[in-house]
Write an enzyme that holds these catalytic residues in place. Structure first.
Site, PDB file in Angstrom:
ATOM      1  N   LYS A   1       0.824  -1.212   0.000  1.00 28.72           N
ATOM      2  CA  LYS A   1       0.000   0.000   0.000  1.00 28.72           C
ATOM      3  C   LYS A   1       0.859   1.263   0.000  1.00 28.72           C
ATOM      4  O   LYS A   1       0.463   2.280  -0.571  1.00 28.72           O
ATOM      5  CB  LYS A   1      -0.959   0.003   1.191  1.00 28.72           C
TER       6      LYS A   1
ATOM      7  N   LYS B   1      -3.905 -11.361  -7.339  1.00 27.33           N
ATOM      8  CA  LYS B   1      -5.190 -11.719  -6.713  1.00 27.33           C
ATOM      9  C   LYS B   1      -6.313 -10.796  -7.202  1.00 27.33           C
ATOM     10  O   LYS B   1      -6.068  -9.641  -7.547  1.00 27.33           O
ATOM     11  CB  LYS B   1      -5.076 -11.701  -5.188  1.00 27.33           C
TER      12      LYS B   1
ATOM     13  N   LYS C   1     -10.499  -5.336  -5.695  1.00 25.84           N
ATOM     14  CA  LYS C   1     -11.336  -4.237  -6.191  1.00 25.84           C
ATOM     15  C   LYS C   1     -10.490  -3.026  -6.587  1.00 25.84           C
ATOM     16  O   LYS C   1     -10.906  -2.217  -7.388  1.00 25.84           O
ATOM     17  CB  LYS C   1     -12.414  -3.872  -5.181  1.00 25.84           C
TER      18      LYS C   1
HETATM   19  P1  AMP Z   1     -10.668  -6.877   1.749  1.00 25.94           P
HETATM   20  O1  AMP Z   1     -11.743  -6.634   0.789  1.00 25.94           O
HETATM   21  O2  AMP Z   1      -9.291  -6.756   1.165  1.00 25.94           O
HETATM   22  O3  AMP Z   1     -10.859  -6.112   3.028  1.00 25.94           O
HETATM   23  O4  AMP Z   1     -10.775  -8.409   2.140  1.00 25.94           O
HETATM   24  C1  AMP Z   1     -11.852  -8.969   2.834  1.00 25.94           C
HETATM   25  C2  AMP Z   1     -11.638 -10.461   3.012  1.00 25.94           C
HETATM   26  O5  AMP Z   1     -11.631 -11.109   1.719  1.00 25.94           O
HETATM   27  C3  AMP Z   1     -10.317 -10.839   3.670  1.00 25.94           C
HETATM   28  O6  AMP Z   1     -10.512 -11.954   4.519  1.00 25.94           O
HETATM   29  C4  AMP Z   1      -9.426 -11.218   2.510  1.00 25.94           C
HETATM   30  O7  AMP Z   1      -8.425 -12.128   2.873  1.00 25.94           O
HETATM   31  C5  AMP Z   1     -10.429 -11.862   1.548  1.00 25.94           C
HETATM   32  N1  AMP Z   1     -10.004 -11.709   0.138  1.00 25.94           N
HETATM   33  C6  AMP Z   1      -9.754 -10.546  -0.510  1.00 25.94           C
HETATM   34  N2  AMP Z   1      -9.388 -10.775  -1.800  1.00 25.94           N
HETATM   35  C7  AMP Z   1      -9.428 -12.122  -1.966  1.00 25.94           C
HETATM   36  C8  AMP Z   1      -9.166 -12.988  -3.094  1.00 25.94           C
HETATM   37  N3  AMP Z   1      -8.817 -12.507  -4.291  1.00 25.94           N
HETATM   38  N4  AMP Z   1      -9.309 -14.324  -2.904  1.00 25.94           N
HETATM   39  C9  AMP Z   1      -9.688 -14.817  -1.696  1.00 25.94           C
HETATM   40  N5  AMP Z   1      -9.941 -14.065  -0.612  1.00 25.94           N
HETATM   41  C10 AMP Z   1      -9.821 -12.723  -0.725  1.00 25.94           C
END
Ligand code: AMP
Ligand code: TRP
Length: 329
Positions: free
Chosen positions: A114, A196, A199
């Site tokens: 980040k 990965k 968003k």
């Molecule tokens: P975030 O949207 O980054 O706050 O992530 C929310 C949750 O989704 C966290 O537990 C992340 O580890 C999981 N997560 C985010 N991106 C992925 C992805 N591409 N594949 C699997 N899990 C994800």
């Protein structure tokens, strides 16, 4: 009867929920509801650490609450609340910061990524982000933290902070464990399958949980694949197809070899068309539930307020214990 395990997890109110979030985190959250005491949080304070628009924050928090409920979280079984509504989170963050070496924060992958992405806004909050996350988890004497793979380093640091604190100030915190889904812990981007699904990497790289059929079809048909023509799982040589197979498998509840067999000698186009169809059908109940909940903001606010009260009672007990052990009370 043995005591139920306690589960805690959170998602930031930034951006829409995509199928990576769902398969990596939310799907597990939902299944834990049957057998554990679950606490799920919309972590608004974490989302302040990157550039954001204060005008839209409230709306995004409400959207996330609607998304949680539409995806299957049940407020009768589960505590759902907004992080900033429980002040114990910020207070414990300060207390834990004295048990956290700066070097440990500086080596966090997410901090490095980040910082690189936002060179003009490397704020202290971004560095301290994992301490706030540790406070979230430790306040609830959490046993299990279901997250996607990218969060394991933060939970590992939480364990170190808790152990260090317990050793120095006396037994205060339960030591939590990460639980990753067996498959789907890292769903990859549709555009760049080496990265990965995220968003922050653009609209076309993600399928969102509430996405409309036309746009699902368009994105899946345009998903990056390799130049070959075989529908075969090979993470290294065919990352695009491997990712689509993983998604197919998780949404159809079928094993990958079985799917490979079905699409043997079929084209990428046929495979993608069927995957799009599967996603359109599987995501339909989510879209419908979401439409039902829109317009019921007052009811949802009551759920969040009650959630914050219940969460606050548990959190304050731990906070008091931590303060007492540190000699503050
Ligand atoms: P975030 O949207 O980054 O706050 O992530 C929310 C949750 O989704 C966290 O537990 C992340 O580890 C999981 N997560 C985010 N991106 C992925 C992805 N591409 N594949 C699997 N899990 C994800
Ligand atoms: N850092 C997590 C993410 O970006 C969100 C989060 C904040 C969290 N506090 C948490 C996850 C506590 C699990 C437990 O996805």
């Amino acid at each position: 009867m043995p005591k139920q395990k306690r589960v805690f997890s959170g998602i930031q109110p930034s951006g829409e929920i995509h199928i990576g979030n769902y398969l990596g985190a939310l799907k597990q959250w939902i299944s834990f509801q049957a057998a554990a005491e679950c606490i799920y949080c919309i972590v608004d304070l974490h989302s302040l650490t990157v550039d954001y628009d204060p005008q839209t924050l409230k709306g995004r928090i409400m959207d996330k609450a609607i998304a949680y409920l539409a995806a299957g979280l049940d407020p009768k079984k589960t505590i759902i609340f907004v992080q900033s509504a429980v002040p114990a989170h910020t207070e414990l963050t300060w207390l834990l910061s004295v048990a956290t070496p700066i070097g440990d924060l500086q080596r966090m992958i997410q901090y490095k990524e980040k910082s690189k992405k936002n060179p003009d806004n490397i704020n202290a909050g971004l560095l301290n982000y994992p301490i706030l996350m540790a406070a979230d988890i430790l306040l609830y004497q959490t046993d299990i933290v279901p997250v996607g793979k990218d969060q394991t380093q933060h939970v590992e640091l939480t364990r170190e902070i808790a152990n260090r604190f317990n050793k120095r100030f006396g037994q205060t915190f339960q030591i939590p464990k990460t639980v990753l889904p067996e498959k789907g812990a890292k769903i990859m981007s549709l555009k760049e399958p080496e990265k990965k699904m995220s968003k922050s990497d653009g609209y076309d790289s993600c399928i969102f949980l509430f996405e409309e059929p036309d746009s699902i079809r368009k994105k899946i048909m345009a998903a990056q694949t390799d130049s070959g023509n075989e529908i075969r799982y090979n993470q290294r040589r065919k990352p695009g197809i491997a990712n689509l197979l993983t998604i197919y498998s998780l949404f159809s509840d079928r094993a990958i070899p079985e799917i490979e067999k079905e699409f043997k000698n079929k084209s990428y186009k046929t495979f993608k068309e069927q995957l799009a169809q599967l996603l359109i059908e599987q995501l339909k109940p989510f879209r419908e539930k979401k439409k039902e909940l829109q317009g019921k903001e007052a009811l949802i606010q009551t759920i969040l307020d009650k959630g914050a009260q219940r969460a606050g009672r548990i959190a304050n007990q731990t906070l008091e214990k931590a303060k007492k052990n540190m000699g503050l009370v």
